[in-house]
Design an enzyme around this catalytic site. Structure first.
Site, short mmCIF file in Angstrom:
data_model
loop_
_atom_site.label_atom_id
_atom_site.label_comp_id
_atom_site.label_asym_id
_atom_site.label_seq_id
_atom_site.Cartn_x
_atom_site.Cartn_y
_atom_site.Cartn_z
N GLU A 132 0.99 -1.20 -0.08
CA GLU A 132 -0.10 0.06 0.06
C GLU A 132 0.92 1.29 -0.04
OE1 GLU A 132 -4.15 1.49 2.16
OE2 GLU A 132 -2.49 0.30 3.46
N ALA A 273 0.85 -2.60 10.82
CA ALA A 273 0.42 -3.70 10.38
C ALA A 273 -0.21 -3.56 8.77
CB ALA A 273 -0.55 -4.35 11.17
N MET A 274 -0.60 -4.52 8.09
CA MET A 274 -0.96 -4.55 6.65
C MET A 274 -2.08 -5.56 6.57
SD MET A 274 -1.26 -2.82 3.92
CE MET A 274 -2.30 -2.96 2.50
N GLU A 275 -3.02 -5.04 5.99
CA GLU A 275 -4.38 -5.98 6.04
C GLU A 275 -4.41 -6.87 4.77
OE1 GLU A 275 -5.72 -1.85 4.00
OE2 GLU A 275 -4.27 -2.45 5.64
N GLU A 307 -7.07 -4.74 11.41
CA GLU A 307 -6.55 -5.35 10.12
C GLU A 307 -7.53 -6.41 9.70
OE1 GLU A 307 -4.39 -3.87 8.70
OE2 GLU A 307 -3.86 -2.75 10.56
#
Length: 816
Positions: A132, A273-275, A307
């Protein structure tokens, strides 16, 4: 054919994205990735095969910010010399097309799409990706925009000792498909559902693995080997929260998460964090190095659930373009707290958010860095500037207000209809608001414009039975809230719901010692009551009967501090009188943290230590409270002054290594750094980043060499890990009362941030934290000059504007 390096990448514009989406539809990506070169080196290679349909005869481009070695379109070789700014031109498209691009990427150390990390404790190599907003193009060729969703199929070749993880499960027919070449293994993954390019993922390394069946899902947890004990300790809590969230969201959204496998990977050197669909990547800072406190577990639960909420809002249903970024982040932020508060131990979650994330939103919203929640985003580069407290925390609060305004039943009915209608597709804001409006039987167009298209924080004032809303730009926002009325002993007399349309409302309230506007904190606004109520609240907010009401009182005091109506000592006094009664761990720690900030940054230099002593004394009062003891001791360690306080911390530090580091840093700040104690603590500490804690302790003191070492690591080499110690290092560096040794670093800060050009989402946050908060008026002028010069990239510029405004307000408060 020799490789041709990519030029400086162009930032995709909204118009370009719309034109490309009108030209083509992507069917699938078949991506072969070779990570074997990352075991000893820096290079990963890819072959991306893209199947897509297009308007016959049309021209467009595909994104690839990597070194392209070969490219063919429908079997015809493309001229690599035409590649420019990370774009490969595609001419004369057919109705059905196959594009094949081979590329390599050696920039794997800067967190731009991919990071290769070597664990300092055992030499193991770990690799994670995070794309992202538009970094998938850094690893393979793709149409890197959110509204060109496609099926992704990955085949990843990696060293034989590594586990490879992606969005879907490894192929059932051969989950560990062996390849004899150099002992490597190729992991072939099942097709994903249609996904945007920014939520696909490949993570790899010799991870420790935990798998469990919970609630009909196959749950996986992964971490680096040096954190195996922490993962083992935290597994029951993480699985419990995960099971709760999947059931909670699946039921209330009317659509269970549609994939059986759900993995969570805790990786080193990641900010936040990354979803990624079905394979969320978290910073392994959330595997706390010592037994986590309730606030720490609450913070982790909030992130896990945030997330997870993205699986529905962002991944399953995705914004068409980045101007609706808030649809992703605000919704996930709201949903996380909503789901957290359903767990008994986190029932005060909304109150905790009020004095943490919501205050961060107020800080930004009152500054020149404010912007509407929804705005015009002409390019991806500009979109990155909106990853801030307005998008996340203010957006979250506005959705909380919408839920109160139309009622939770209508709110959830609208969401269920929205997900059912738009699953696996892309939407705009109007799609969501139409669903809410139909469910509630209301026209929400005015609400949408007022709340989302205008910036600033309203002031809601109560006087003589009339409640009035004033906004900075004259916007009339509707508000639904409650006014609580209290007796002199703090007991609740009545709670009166009020809906304010048109800027004013009449309200009938009982006689009371005090009235508190927005007592349940369901709207986003500064509030003020009548003079008698304000006087009572100033001295007796500790008597308020609910944690949320006490949090609202602190929010209002903090806004008064921001506006220059009170000083730092006043804010500290307000918080400390509440702490006489407050015992909820989810607000005690944030209350103490706000008092710390006020003491160190909002107080005249000659009274800083006096105020810090007051905070330390308040912390002592919680050291016999099991639920708050650890957090209180850490506050005490950072501000200890008396020998009794030091002795109390030293005794507890025998069983708490983090507490030991705080104590060393405090002694260092006072000019008594103990190198032998630091060496002994480093030897005891199982944290892979123990060396950062040791640097933190050294750099908290006035030693120029230690300051320079910390500065070079963080701002020159940019090797500061995203860990608890890494996040705390900037504050330890900028200590009050060290003006002489710190003076040179103010100008060097500006040089460092002016050099930032990429990797913003994961890379720049730690550098922004090094803003020279203890500096004086001369720095304000220099920072303003840098802003006026126009050399800062948008996301850095926005962050610096917000920090400069806070700094200016702090200087005014210190002068008082």
């Amino acid at each position: 054919m020799p490789e041709i390096p990519a030029a400086a990448p162009a930032s995709l514009t909204r118009d370009e994205a719309a034109a490309r989406a009108a030209t083509l539809t992507v069917d699938r990506y078949d991506i072969e990735l070779d990570m074997t070169g990352l075991l000893e080196g820096e290079t990963v290679t890819s072959v991306s095969t893209i199947t897509f349909s297009a308007t016959p005869g049309a021209s467009t481009f595909v994104d690839c910010v990597a070194d392209v070695s070969a490219a063919t379109l429908n079997g015809a070789t493309l001229d690599l010399a035409t590649i420019e700014a990370g774009r490969i031109p595609l001419e004369g498209l057919a109705e059905t097309n196959t594009l094949v691009v081979a590329a390599s990427q050696s920039n794997t150390a800067s967190s731009e799409g991919i990071l290769r990390t070597v664990d300092p404790t055992d030499g193991n190599v770990y690799v994670w990706t995070s794309f992202e907003p538009d970094d998938a193009r850094r690893l393979w060729a793709c149409f890197d925009q959110p509204d060109l969703k496609a099926v992704h199929a990955f085949a990843v070749t990696a060293p034989p000792t590594w586990t490879v993880l992606s969005n879907s499960a490894p192929a059932k027919t051969s989950p560990h498909l062996a390849q004899p070449t150099d002992g490597a293994r190729t992991w072939v993954f099942e097709d994903t559902p249609p996904l945007s390019t920014y939520v696909v993922v490949v993570n790899a390394g010799p991870f420790v693995e935990v798998r469990a069946e919970r609630g009909g899902y196959d749950l996986g947890l992964y971490a680096r080997q040096s954190l195996s004990k922490q993962l083992e300790r935290d597994t029951p809590d993480i699985l419990r929260v995960t099971e709760h969230g999947l059931a909670w969201f699946g039921t209330r959204f009317g659509l269970p998460f549609p994939q059986r496998r759900y993995d969570q990977i805790f990786v080193p050197d990641m900010g936040g964090a990354m979803e990624n669909w079905g394979a969320i990547t978290h910073s392994d800072a959330f595997l706390f190095r010592t037994d986590p406190t309730l606030p720490e577990r609450s913070e982790r639960a909030n992130v896990l659930l945030h997330e997870m909420a993205h699986m529905w809002f962002g991944d399953l249903v995705t914004m068409r373009w980045w101007d609706d970024l808030w649809l992703n982040e605000a919704f996930a932020s709201w949903a996380a707290v909503w789901a957290s508060a359903a767990l008994e131990e986190y029932s005060a979650a909304w109150a905790g958010i009020a004095v943490t994330e919501k205050i961060a939103a107020y800080d930004t919203d009152i500054s020149p860095a404010t912007h509407p929640i929804r705005g015009v985003v002409p390019s991806v580069e500009v979109a990155m500037a909106n990853f801030d407290a307005i998008t996340y925390a203010k957006g979250q609060s506005v959705l909380q207000q919408l839920c109160a305004y139309i009622g939770e039943d209508s709110y959830l009915a609208g969401l269920q209809a929205y997900f059912a209608e738009h699953a696996y597709g892309n939407t705009t804001l109007s799609d969501l608001m139409d669903a809410f409006g139909r469910a509630a039987g209301k026209d929400l167009s005015g609400w949408t414009t007022a709340w989302l298209d205008h910036e600033g924080t309203d002031l809601i004032a109560l006087s003589e039975g009339t409640i009035t809303v004033t906004s900075p730009d004259g916007t009339v926002r509707p508000h639904h809230l409650e006014i609580a009325s209290y007796a002199a002993d703090g007991s609740l007399l009545a709670s009166t719901p009020v809906t304010i349309e048109g800027g004013t409302a009449e309200v009938s309230l009982p006689d009371a010692a005090a009235h508190l506007v927005n007592a349940t904190d369901v709207t986003y606004a500064a509030t003020r009551s009548d003079e008698a109520s304000e006087a009572w609240l100033r001295d007796h907010s500790g008597l308020l009967p609910t944690t949320t009401a006490r949090a609202v009182s602190v929010d209002n005091a903090w806004l008064s501090l921001l506006r220059g109506e009170i000083g730092g000592p006043d804010l500290i006094g307000h918080v400390l009188q509440i702490l006489v009664r407050e015992r909820s761990p989810l607000v005690v720690a944030p209350f103490l943290a706000l008092a710390e900030r006020a003491a160190e940054r909002w107080t005249a230099p000659e009274t800083v230590e006096l105020m810090r002593s007051a905070v330390a004394a308040a912390a002592v009062g919680f050291t016999n409270d099991p639920d708050n003891r650890t957090e209180a001791l850490r506050v005490l360690a950072r501000h200890a002054t008396t020998e009794d306080q030091f002795a109390l911390v030293e005794e507890a530090a025998a069983d708490d290594i983090v507490l030991g580091w705080f104590l060393l840093a405090r002694r260092s700040e006072l000019g008594a750094y103990d190198a032998a104690a630091a060496e002994a603590l480093t030897a005891r500490d199982p944290d892979p980043e123990a060396w950062v804690w040791a640097l933190l302790a050294r750099s908290a003191g006035p030693d120029p060499a230690a300051k320079e070492e910390a500065w070079n690591l963080a701002m020159v080499e940019r090797r500061l890990p995203h860990s608890e110690a890494g996040y705390r290092l900037p504050n330890a560096f900028w200590r009050p009362g060290q003006d002489e040794v710190l003076a040179p670093y103010a100008s060097r800060y500006l040089e460092s941030v002016e050099a930032i050009r990429g990797g913003g989402l994961l890379n720049y946050g730690l550098q922004m934290r090094f803003y020279p908060a203890t500096a004086g008026d001369d720095v304000v002028a220099a920072v303003q000059e840098a802003l006026d010069g126009g050399t800062l990239v948008p996301f850095v510029r926005q962050a610096v504007i917000a920090r400069l405004d806070t700094h200016t307000r702090q200087l005014a408060a210190r002068a008082r």
